[in-house]
Design a protein around this motif. Structure first.
Motif, PDB file in Angstrom:
ATOM      1  N   TYR A  48      81.013 -42.073 -57.964  1.00  0.00           N
ATOM      2  CA  TYR A  48      82.147 -41.229 -57.609  1.00  0.00           C
ATOM      3  C   TYR A  48      81.696 -40.000 -56.814  1.00  0.00           C
ATOM      4  CZ  TYR A  48      85.712 -37.647 -58.510  1.00  0.00           C
ATOM      5  OH  TYR A  48      86.615 -36.628 -58.394  1.00  0.00           O
TER       6      TYR A  48
ATOM      7  N   ASN B 137      80.817 -37.680 -50.645  1.00  0.00           N
ATOM      8  CA  ASN B 137      81.112 -36.266 -50.453  1.00  0.00           C
ATOM      9  C   ASN B 137      79.839 -35.411 -50.571  1.00  0.00           C
ATOM     10  OD1 ASN B 137      83.155 -34.041 -50.318  1.00  0.00           O
ATOM     11  ND2 ASN B 137      82.284 -33.611 -52.335  1.00  0.00           N
TER      12      ASN B 137
ATOM     13  N   LEU C 129      82.498 -22.257 -44.358  1.00  0.00           N
ATOM     14  CA  LEU C 129      82.638 -21.978 -45.793  1.00  0.00           C
ATOM     15  C   LEU C 129      84.111 -21.863 -46.166  1.00  0.00           C
ATOM     16  CD1 LEU C 129      79.845 -19.291 -46.373  1.00  0.00           C
ATOM     17  CD2 LEU C 129      79.936 -21.578 -47.376  1.00  0.00           C
TER      18      LEU C 129
ATOM     19  N   THR D  13      88.930 -28.165 -49.895  1.00  0.00           N
ATOM     20  CA  THR D  13      88.604 -28.677 -51.222  1.00  0.00           C
ATOM     21  C   THR D  13      89.693 -28.331 -52.225  1.00  0.00           C
ATOM     22  OG1 THR D  13      86.270 -28.402 -50.745  1.00  0.00           O
ATOM     23  CG2 THR D  13      86.862 -28.664 -53.036  1.00  0.00           C
TER      24      THR D  13
ATOM     25  N   TYR E  42      91.623 -30.992 -54.315  1.00  0.00           N
ATOM     26  CA  TYR E  42      91.449 -30.996 -55.775  1.00  0.00           C
ATOM     27  C   TYR E  42      92.117 -29.767 -56.381  1.00  0.00           C
ATOM     28  CZ  TYR E  42      88.003 -34.486 -54.544  1.00  0.00           C
ATOM     29  OH  TYR E  42      87.394 -35.597 -54.035  1.00  0.00           O
TER      30      TYR E  42
ATOM     31  N   GLY F 116      79.671 -22.254 -50.862  1.00  0.00           N
ATOM     32  CA  GLY F 116      78.869 -23.268 -50.174  1.00  0.00           C
ATOM     33  C   GLY F 116      78.681 -24.527 -50.995  1.00  0.00           C
TER      34      GLY F 116
ATOM     35  N   TRP G 103      81.001 -25.335 -53.716  1.00  0.00           N
ATOM     36  CA  TRP G 103      82.250 -25.779 -54.333  1.00  0.00           C
ATOM     37  C   TRP G 103      82.771 -27.103 -53.757  1.00  0.00           C
ATOM     38  CZ3 TRP G 103      84.637 -25.893 -58.567  1.00  0.00           C
ATOM     39  CH2 TRP G 103      85.997 -26.179 -58.650  1.00  0.00           C
ATOM     40  N   PRO G 104      82.766 -27.283 -52.410  1.00  0.00           N
ATOM     41  CA  PRO G 104      83.245 -28.575 -51.894  1.00  0.00           C
ATOM     42  C   PRO G 104      82.450 -29.759 -52.453  1.00  0.00           C
ATOM     43  CG  PRO G 104      83.041 -27.000 -50.112  1.00  0.00           C
ATOM     44  CD  PRO G 104      82.411 -26.367 -51.314  1.00  0.00           C
ATOM     45  N   ILE G 105      81.202 -29.520 -52.853  1.00  0.00           N
ATOM     46  CA  ILE G 105      80.371 -30.617 -53.359  1.00  0.00           C
ATOM     47  C   ILE G 105      80.657 -30.882 -54.831  1.00  0.00           C
ATOM     48  CG2 ILE G 105      77.981 -31.413 -53.619  1.00  0.00           C
ATOM     49  CD1 ILE G 105      77.269 -29.385 -51.368  1.00  0.00           C
TER      50      ILE G 105
ATOM     51  N   ALA H 280      83.413 -29.694 -56.669  1.00  0.00           N
ATOM     52  CA  ALA H 280      84.814 -29.690 -57.105  1.00  0.00           C
ATOM     53  C   ALA H 280      85.301 -31.051 -57.618  1.00  0.00           C
ATOM     54  CB  ALA H 280      85.720 -29.180 -55.982  1.00  0.00           C
ATOM     55  N   PRO H 281      85.003 -32.153 -56.894  1.00  0.00           N
ATOM     56  CA  PRO H 281      85.486 -33.452 -57.401  1.00  0.00           C
ATOM     57  C   PRO H 281      85.000 -33.731 -58.816  1.00  0.00           C
ATOM     58  CG  PRO H 281      84.529 -33.701 -55.209  1.00  0.00           C
ATOM     59  CD  PRO H 281      84.257 -32.291 -55.639  1.00  0.00           C
ATOM     60  N   LEU H 282      83.859 -33.177 -59.189  1.00  0.00           N
ATOM     61  CA  LEU H 282      83.304 -33.429 -60.517  1.00  0.00           C
ATOM     62  C   LEU H 282      83.898 -32.515 -61.575  1.00  0.00           C
ATOM     63  CD1 LEU H 282      79.640 -33.901 -59.327  1.00  0.00           C
ATOM     64  CD2 LEU H 282      81.103 -35.675 -60.271  1.00  0.00           C
TER      65      LEU H 282
END
Ligand SMILES: [Cu+2]
Lengths: 414, 249
Positions: free
Chosen positions: A183, A187, A247, A254, A258, B159, B161-163, B165-167
């Motif tokens: 999962y 990304n 950023l 994001t 989410y 820097g 958070w986009p990585i 966040a899905p988790l």
């Protein structure tokens, strides 16, 4: 010139070696076979595992198995080990060859650390889902903060199939169904690749031009200011602004994608329910205990008093997960690991039933190679030479009673 | 060959040799920093960087920038003051992250089979670019420490958070709520890392309510400034030229 080149080349080689070494430096613990090296008293006087059951010997990838049983938290917990106030029910396997699909103590899910009470007995279960094929030694394990891992018995389990078939599907509270195995992996790669390329671009912008010697000469001759041009400054500002913009874009997109996220969940779990153990009607007094080093046997003189209403016999002595049985009284049908089972390891000088109200003093010998193999004999070198274990008595109807023993141990070298 | 005789015979040759040296020095710098910095970061940032279930809003955000601003500060001190080369921070971070990726991919995944979406490293690139740009434009290590160090701490969370966040999407599992990252930590068994070792969401910043990440980031930024100064001087000391007396040699 050549010598300088040689020197730099040599230095580069050393640096490369260093880099490779550091990259190889850390691998998360892949092995779980510390059971024999663990101090004997740690295994004998902390957590006593019993009634263990490994539901399968062989399991296919994506199938599940359980390890269930009970553990008794020894009341005479050694002074040198922190009390199990913060403990974690773990599983001793070489890395994630199984995933831990669930673990329970007293029916309560225990994904986090728990507080255990000395003297209590708990029921536990660990649900494992097979992930990586191979033969694995699967141990029960309790980690105690300040005490380290307390490893229980291990049994070999074979996983068949192929890891590429492994899936770990879950449905989130936002309604998506995902496979946790990979999962959001794209990304991770995407953002890392993107940022790495930007960083690399900044580096390349500078290393395209002559670097060390000419610039050093310029700096030492007072011409440092000529080394950064107006264009350089514009490019730098471009990079800085671009970084900030990316950023902001990353945060924005994001949070849009989410909108619902929660912080990591943590915290100690208290109030774990122990098993209500019935009042024991057997009283055991340890008159003396010796360990005969050459004979690999422990000898105890016990005075057993039966206060119940049914005659009893001693069937098992369990210490540090090694089970010494009197074959006349008890036979193991649970498939307990061979190396930890002494089927005829328990000898009682007179093991005829002890009638209700009777009190008898007997010589009990627990002998097996396991004393040596599992290095339990080392306990005679402990700072506090004591032993502890569980005695199991059986009455006429086959009912079982558990009695804890804990007494000083005198080694005998002849 | 006497010492006074030049090793090169023409300007073209001198340029060529100088360029060769550039690459050799850069390569040496890159790999040496990779080795030293990687070990330093593993020992100080360690588990916070290894596992997604340690990447929280408080301690990871606080610890990672503070312990990682070290080498960039020291290498900047050398590259800028001696060569006016403004890539001290980025060269460190590129080296570190390359080393981390090699380690995570080959060891964590290839050898021990932890999924990569569980053991990826933190992203430190944005802060490094800002640190280099601030130093280049200001040519002042004090300003770089204050503005660059501040930026270093503040941009770390955005820097990453986009990585992550899905988790951080919640999931109900056997009657309890987890984030997917928590569940990764629970599912993918780490025999040597019991749950209580995990230092996340602990601290005394509770009074700020929900928005703890920015508060942690500010705190981290302030400490990063101090650490920048400290390591700047390490860098200077490490690359100073000492002359020894010729007598008695
Ligand atoms: Cu084992």
């Amino acid at each position: 010139m050549k010598t300088i080149k040689d020197k730099v080349a040599k230095l580069s080689f050393v640096a490369l070696l260093m880099a490779l070494t550091s990259a190889m430096f850390y691998t998360p613990t892949a092995s779980a076979h510390g059971e024999k090296s663990q101090a004997a008293f740690m295994r004998m006087r902390t957590i006593h595992w019993f009634d263990l059951d490994w539901s399968k010997d062989e399991v296919a990838v994506n199938d599940t198995m359980t390890i269930s049983g009970k553990f008794h938290v020894f009341a005479g917990w050694p002074e040198t080990v922190d009390k199990p106030e913060v403990s974690f029910l773990n599983i001793g396997i070489p890395g994630p060859v199984f995933i831990r699909a669930g673990s329970w103590i007293g029916g309560q899910l225990v994904p986090r650390s728990v507080s255990l009470e000395l003297g209590d007995t708990y029921e536990f279960k660990v649900l494992l889902k097979a992930r990586r094929p191979g033969d694995w030694h699967v141990h029960t394990m309790m980690n105690v903060e300040g005490g380290g891992p307390i490893i229980g018995p291990g049994k070999w389990v074979t996983i068949t199939g192929s890891m590429s078939e492994f899936v770990n599907p879950l449905t989130t509270l936002t309604g998506q169904t995902i496979d946790l195995e990979d999962y959001a992996l794209d990304n991770v790669y995407f953002w890392h690749a993107l940022w790495y390329s930007i960083g690399l671009a900044w580096l390349i912008f500078w290393i395209k031009r002559p670097m060390f010697i000419p610039r050093h000469i310029a700096v030492t001759s007072g011409k440092a200011d000529t080394l950064i041009s107006a264009t350089d400054k514009k490019v730098a500002i471009g990079f800085a602004v671009g970084t900030l913009a990316l950023l902001m874009y990353g945060m924005g997109s994001t949070n849009e994608k989410y909108p619902i996220t929660t912080p990591l969940q943590a915290g100690l779990m208290r109030g774990i329910k122990p098993i209500e153990m019935p009042e024991t009607s057997v009283a055991v007094k340890v008159e003396d205990a010796t360990y005969r080093v050459p004979g690999r046997a422990m000898q105890m003189t016990l005075t057993i008093t039966n206060n119940g209403d049914s005659a009893i016999r001693l069937g098992e002595f369990n210490t540090a997960s090694v089970r010494f049985l009197d074959a006349d009284v008890l036979e193991d049908e649970s498939g307990y690991p061979d190396d930890l089972l002494a089927e005829e390891g328990l000898t009682v000088s007179d093991n005829s039933p002890i009638a209700p109200g009777e009190s008898r003093t007997v010589e009990v010998t627990a002998s097996d190679a396991a004393w040596e193999v599992y290095r339990l004999a080392d306990l005679i070198y402990d700072p506090d030479s004591r032993f502890a274990g569980l005695l199991f008595f059986f009455d006429e109807d086959g009912n079982r009673q558990m009695v804890m023993v804990d007494a000083p141990l005198i080694p005998s070298f002849i | 060959m006497s010492a006074s005789q030049s090793a090169v015979r023409s300007r073209a040759e001198a340029v060529q040799v100088s360029r060769t040296l550039d690459w050799m020095i850069l390569f040496t710098l890159f790999t040496a920093v990779l080795g030293g910095y990687h070990i330093h970061y593993m020992l100080t940032g360690g588990d916070w960087d290894f596992w997604s279930d340690w990447k929280d809003r408080r301690l990871w955000v606080t610890v990672a920038p503070i312990v990682s601003i070290t080498f960039p500060a020291a290498v900047q001190a050398m590259l800028w003051y001696r060569y006016r080369l403004p890539f001290g921070a980025i060269v460190c971070i590129l080296a570190l992250m390359l080393g981390e990726w090699i380690n995570r991919y080959l060891n964590f995944w290839g050898w021990t089979y932890f999924p990569v979406n569980f053991c990826f490293p933190s992203n430190l690139i944005p802060g490094a670019i800002l640190l280099d740009v601030v130093l280049m434009l200001s040519s002042s290590f004090v300003l770089t420490a204050v503005i660059g160090g501040m930026a270093w701490g503040l941009v770390f969370y955005p820097g990453n958070w986009p990585i992550i966040a899905p988790l951080h999407v919640p999931v109900e599992y056997n009657g309890m709520m987890f984030t997917l990252a928590d569940l990764q930590g629970y599912h993918y068994v780490r025999t040597g890392t019991p749950e209580y070792i995990r230092m996340v969401e602990k601290g005394t910043l509770r009074t700020f309510g929900k928005d703890v990440a920015p508060v942690s980031a500010f705190f981290s930024a302030f400490v990063s400034i101090i650490i920048y100064f400290l390591w700047h001087y390490f860098g200077r000391w490490f690359n100073k030229t000492d002359f020894i007396s010729g007598e008695g040699i």
